[in-house]
Design a protein around this motif. Structure first.
Motif, PDB file in Angstrom:
ATOM      1  N   ALA A 199      37.577  39.151  40.443  1.00 43.04           N
ATOM      2  CA  ALA A 199      38.397  40.231  40.996  1.00 43.04           C
ATOM      3  C   ALA A 199      39.134  40.914  39.850  1.00 43.04           C
ATOM      4  N   VAL A 200      39.396  42.192  40.008  1.00 42.79           N
ATOM      5  CA  VAL A 200      40.154  42.933  38.995  1.00 42.79           C
ATOM      6  C   VAL A 200      41.415  43.497  39.629  1.00 42.79           C
ATOM      7  N   GLU A 201      42.449  43.614  38.798  1.00 45.50           N
ATOM      8  CA  GLU A 201      43.714  44.168  39.278  1.00 45.50           C
ATOM      9  C   GLU A 201      43.858  45.598  38.771  1.00 45.50           C
ATOM     10  N   ILE A 202      44.091  46.519  39.686  1.00 48.14           N
ATOM     11  CA  ILE A 202      44.267  47.937  39.345  1.00 48.14           C
ATOM     12  C   ILE A 202      45.529  48.436  40.027  1.00 48.14           C
ATOM     13  N   ASP A 203      46.496  48.857  39.235  1.00 55.15           N
ATOM     14  CA  ASP A 203      47.769  49.360  39.759  1.00 55.15           C
ATOM     15  C   ASP A 203      48.423  48.368  40.715  1.00 55.15           C
ATOM     16  N   GLY A 204      48.392  47.106  40.317  1.00 53.11           N
ATOM     17  CA  GLY A 204      49.066  46.078  41.096  1.00 53.11           C
ATOM     18  C   GLY A 204      48.314  45.570  42.311  1.00 53.11           C
ATOM     19  N   ARG A 205      47.111  46.067  42.539  1.00 56.49           N
ATOM     20  CA  ARG A 205      46.313  45.617  43.681  1.00 56.49           C
ATOM     21  C   ARG A 205      45.036  44.943  43.200  1.00 56.49           C
ATOM     22  N   SER A 206      44.659  43.865  43.860  1.00 56.32           N
ATOM     23  CA  SER A 206      43.463  43.119  43.480  1.00 56.32           C
ATOM     24  C   SER A 206      42.249  43.616  44.270  1.00 56.32           C
ATOM     25  N   TYR A 207      41.134  43.789  43.558  1.00 54.65           N
ATOM     26  CA  TYR A 207      39.891  44.235  44.181  1.00 54.65           C
ATOM     27  C   TYR A 207      38.798  43.197  43.906  1.00 54.65           C
ATOM     28  N   ASP A 208      38.189  42.701  44.953  1.00 54.25           N
ATOM     29  CA  ASP A 208      37.117  41.718  44.807  1.00 54.25           C
ATOM     30  C   ASP A 208      35.847  42.390  44.311  1.00 54.25           C
ATOM     31  N   ILE A 209      35.300  41.833  43.245  1.00 59.23           N
ATOM     32  CA  ILE A 209      34.003  42.278  42.733  1.00 59.23           C
ATOM     33  C   ILE A 209      32.927  41.264  43.122  1.00 59.23           C
ATOM     34  N   LEU A 210      33.231  39.993  42.896  1.00 56.07           N
ATOM     35  CA  LEU A 210      32.405  38.895  43.409  1.00 56.07           C
ATOM     36  C   LEU A 210      33.299  38.093  44.357  1.00 56.07           C
ATOM     37  N   PRO A 211      33.305  38.422  45.640  1.00 54.72           N
ATOM     38  CA  PRO A 211      34.205  37.757  46.578  1.00 54.72           C
ATOM     39  C   PRO A 211      33.719  36.355  46.944  1.00 54.72           C
ATOM     40  N   PRO A 212      34.592  35.506  47.455  1.00 54.78           N
ATOM     41  CA  PRO A 212      34.170  34.171  47.901  1.00 54.78           C
ATOM     42  C   PRO A 212      33.049  34.227  48.926  1.00 54.78           C
ATOM     43  N   SER A 213      33.011  35.295  49.727  1.00 53.33           N
ATOM     44  CA  SER A 213      31.988  35.406  50.768  1.00 53.33           C
ATOM     45  C   SER A 213      30.578  35.516  50.193  1.00 53.33           C
ATOM     46  N   ALA A 214      30.454  35.840  48.899  1.00 57.40           N
ATOM     47  CA  ALA A 214      29.124  35.925  48.284  1.00 57.40           C
ATOM     48  C   ALA A 214      28.516  34.542  48.072  1.00 57.40           C
ATOM     49  N   ASN A 215      29.367  33.494  48.103  1.00 60.38           N
ATOM     50  CA  ASN A 215      28.911  32.092  47.996  1.00 60.38           C
ATOM     51  C   ASN A 215      28.118  31.827  46.711  1.00 60.38           C
ATOM     52  N   LEU A 216      28.566  32.404  45.614  1.00 58.55           N
ATOM     53  CA  LEU A 216      27.919  32.162  44.334  1.00 58.55           C
ATOM     54  C   LEU A 216      28.525  30.926  43.675  1.00 58.55           C
ATOM     55  N   LEU A 235      22.792  35.855  41.961  1.00 58.97           N
ATOM     56  CA  LEU A 235      23.763  36.760  41.345  1.00 58.97           C
ATOM     57  C   LEU A 235      23.166  38.162  41.214  1.00 58.97           C
ATOM     58  N   GLU A 236      21.946  38.237  40.711  1.00 54.55           N
ATOM     59  CA  GLU A 236      21.296  39.542  40.605  1.00 54.55           C
ATOM     60  C   GLU A 236      21.086  40.151  41.997  1.00 54.55           C
ATOM     61  N   ALA A 237      20.651  39.317  42.938  1.00 45.87           N
ATOM     62  CA  ALA A 237      20.403  39.832  44.287  1.00 45.87           C
ATOM     63  C   ALA A 237      21.675  40.413  44.893  1.00 45.87           C
ATOM     64  N   TYR A 238      22.819  39.743  44.638  1.00 44.92           N
ATOM     65  CA  TYR A 238      24.072  40.222  45.226  1.00 44.92           C
ATOM     66  C   TYR A 238      24.514  41.537  44.605  1.00 44.92           C
ATOM     67  N   ILE A 239      24.438  41.662  43.272  1.00 43.42           N
ATOM     68  CA  ILE A 239      24.942  42.893  42.653  1.00 43.42           C
ATOM     69  C   ILE A 239      24.009  44.082  42.893  1.00 43.42           C
ATOM     70  N   GLU A 240      22.839  43.813  43.432  1.00 37.21           N
ATOM     71  CA  GLU A 240      21.938  44.907  43.809  1.00 37.21           C
ATOM     72  C   GLU A 240      21.975  45.192  45.310  1.00 37.21           C
ATOM     73  N   SER A 241      22.869  44.518  46.024  1.00 40.20           N
ATOM     74  CA  SER A 241      22.918  44.639  47.482  1.00 40.20           C
ATOM     75  C   SER A 241      23.820  45.790  47.928  1.00 40.20           C
ATOM     76  N   PRO A 242      23.598  46.328  49.131  1.00 42.44           N
ATOM     77  CA  PRO A 242      24.487  47.364  49.676  1.00 42.44           C
ATOM     78  C   PRO A 242      25.922  46.871  49.831  1.00 42.44           C
ATOM     79  N   GLU A 243      26.083  45.589  50.149  1.00 40.65           N
ATOM     80  CA  GLU A 243      27.429  45.010  50.292  1.00 40.65           C
ATOM     81  C   GLU A 243      28.210  45.151  48.994  1.00 40.65           C
ATOM     82  N   PHE A 244      27.564  44.844  47.874  1.00 43.12           N
ATOM     83  CA  PHE A 244      28.216  44.964  46.572  1.00 43.12           C
ATOM     84  C   PHE A 244      28.577  46.426  46.281  1.00 43.12           C
ATOM     85  N   SER A 245      27.629  47.318  46.521  1.00 46.80           N
ATOM     86  CA  SER A 245      27.863  48.742  46.254  1.00 46.80           C
ATOM     87  C   SER A 245      29.043  49.280  47.049  1.00 46.80           C
TER      88      SER A 245
END
Length: 373
Positions: free
Chosen positions: A207-224, A108-118
């Protein structure tokens, strides 16, 4: 194979694992204490997890979340109760979240410090601040400030997801005890271990919803997943490392009362002295105050038969809670064992023994000897 021939100081405790026991001795009083305190803990965790996930979802990148503890239900009556402290102390849940964030660890820490997360969270950040010119300027001047707020939201959400699993495990444990299905400390350990194993592979997505659109913060592809990416870092951060409590040790670097390295910290639940509970600057006091509202009658009865009865209730709750955390730790250690304990393969036996001795090394200075009554 057992630890009988091991020279390890805590070989006796390793033998207990091979005999189907746990860190905590099996007797009726310990069973009542552990089940009763975990039952009350389950009610508190359920409230904590709902608030943590509310903050992660609804207060995302809100830099001044004045009403974050109200779960979206703000009223004058609730404000009065909040100011009077007639409420759940969600500050303790935040304390645990910040300890996890600070200590980090795992994928989890490794992912949130990754370029992909940023890269992925920048979309959510831009969507959130698109109509806020001052925050846009702040983001331009200090490009790491808002991403760090998102990382904090990740831990709000991840800890909320973890406790959302643990709360029903503890609440159903209490019901199973009252129904006569749980009667021993090994039963408690096995109940918790079964719950952890059943949820081990649960995905950790956010994921968070902003103005009716969902944004992945921890996506399934992170495999956490639940066990290795949240539960184990939680045990590491909260049970073992923790943080030094204000007023108990000096933060002065010249006093050398706090280790230089984070991985040398031993301020977690397994090491803490229960006696300071109730003092200023001791975060677990908030948890003990919350749990006292849900203590079952059979646990109150145990406390009433002590010398001070319930005059030192928070200390007694902390002592019971510490016992219960050794049971949860037993379940975690057994659930993560490299090989089955009944393996006849000598290499697997040796690997298991080294694994257990590694855990025991970390508990040499813990409160383990003091909970053996």
């Amino acid at each position: 194979m057992t630890a009988t021939n091991s020279c390890h100081r805590f070989a006796t405790y390793i033998d207990r694992f091979y005999q189907g026991q746990s860190f905590l001795p099996d007797n009726p009083t310990n069973v009542k204490e552990v089940v009763g305190i975990l039952d009350s803990y389950g009610y508190v965790l359920d409230a904590y997890q709902k608030n943590l996930q509310y903050i992660a979802d609804r207060e995302f990148l809100n830099l001044f979340p004045f009403f974050k503890y109200f779960d979206g239900n703000v009223s004058f009556d609730r404000l009065l109760k909040h100011w009077w402290h007639d409420r759940i102390n969600f500050e303790y849940a935040e304390y645990c979240m910040k300890v996890m964030l600070w200590h980090g660890g795992g994928r989890l820490e490794a992912y949130i410090e990754s370029p992909e997360f940023s890269d992925s969270i920048e979309l959510a950040i831009q969507a959130k601040i698109k109509n806020k010119p001052i925050i846009k300027l702040l983001h331009r001047l200090f490009p790491e400030f808002l991403p760090e707020q998102v990382r904090q939201s990740v831990y709000y959400n991840a800890l909320g997801q973890f406790w959302a699993v643990m709360a029903p495990i503890f609440l159903t444990l209490g019901k199973a005890y009252e129904a006569g299905k749980v009667t021993t400390i090994p039963d408690v350990v096995n109940w918790v271990k079964a719950g952890l194993v059943a949820a081990a592979g649960n995905p950790i997505n956010y994921a968070v919803e902003i103005d009716g659109r969902s944004y992945d913060i921890l996506p399934p592809s992170a495999n956490l997943t639940f066990l290795m990416d949240v539960a184990v870092p939680y045990v590491e951060a909260i049970f073992f490392r923790g943080t030094p409590f204000l007023g108990v040790v000096s933060y002065n670097a010249q006093a050398h009362q706090i280790p230089v390295e984070q991985n040398s910290f031993t301020y977690g639940a397994l090491y803490a002295d229960p006696l300071p509970i109730g003092g200023a600057g001791i975060p677990p006091t908030l948890l003990m105050q919350d749990m006292r509202h849900y203590i079952p009658p059979y646990l109150h009865e145990i406390y009433q038969h002590t010398k001070r009865k319930e005059d030192d209730l928070l200390v007694k709750i902390c002592q019971s809670f510490q016992k219960s955390m050794y049971c949860v730790t037993s379940a975690t250690i057994l659930g993560l064992a490299p090989y089955p304990l009944d393996s006849t393969d000598r290499q697997q036996q040796a690997t298991n023994m080294a694994y257990f001795e590694g855990w025991m090394d970390r508990l040499l200075t813990s409160q383990l000897p003091n909970i053996q009554g």
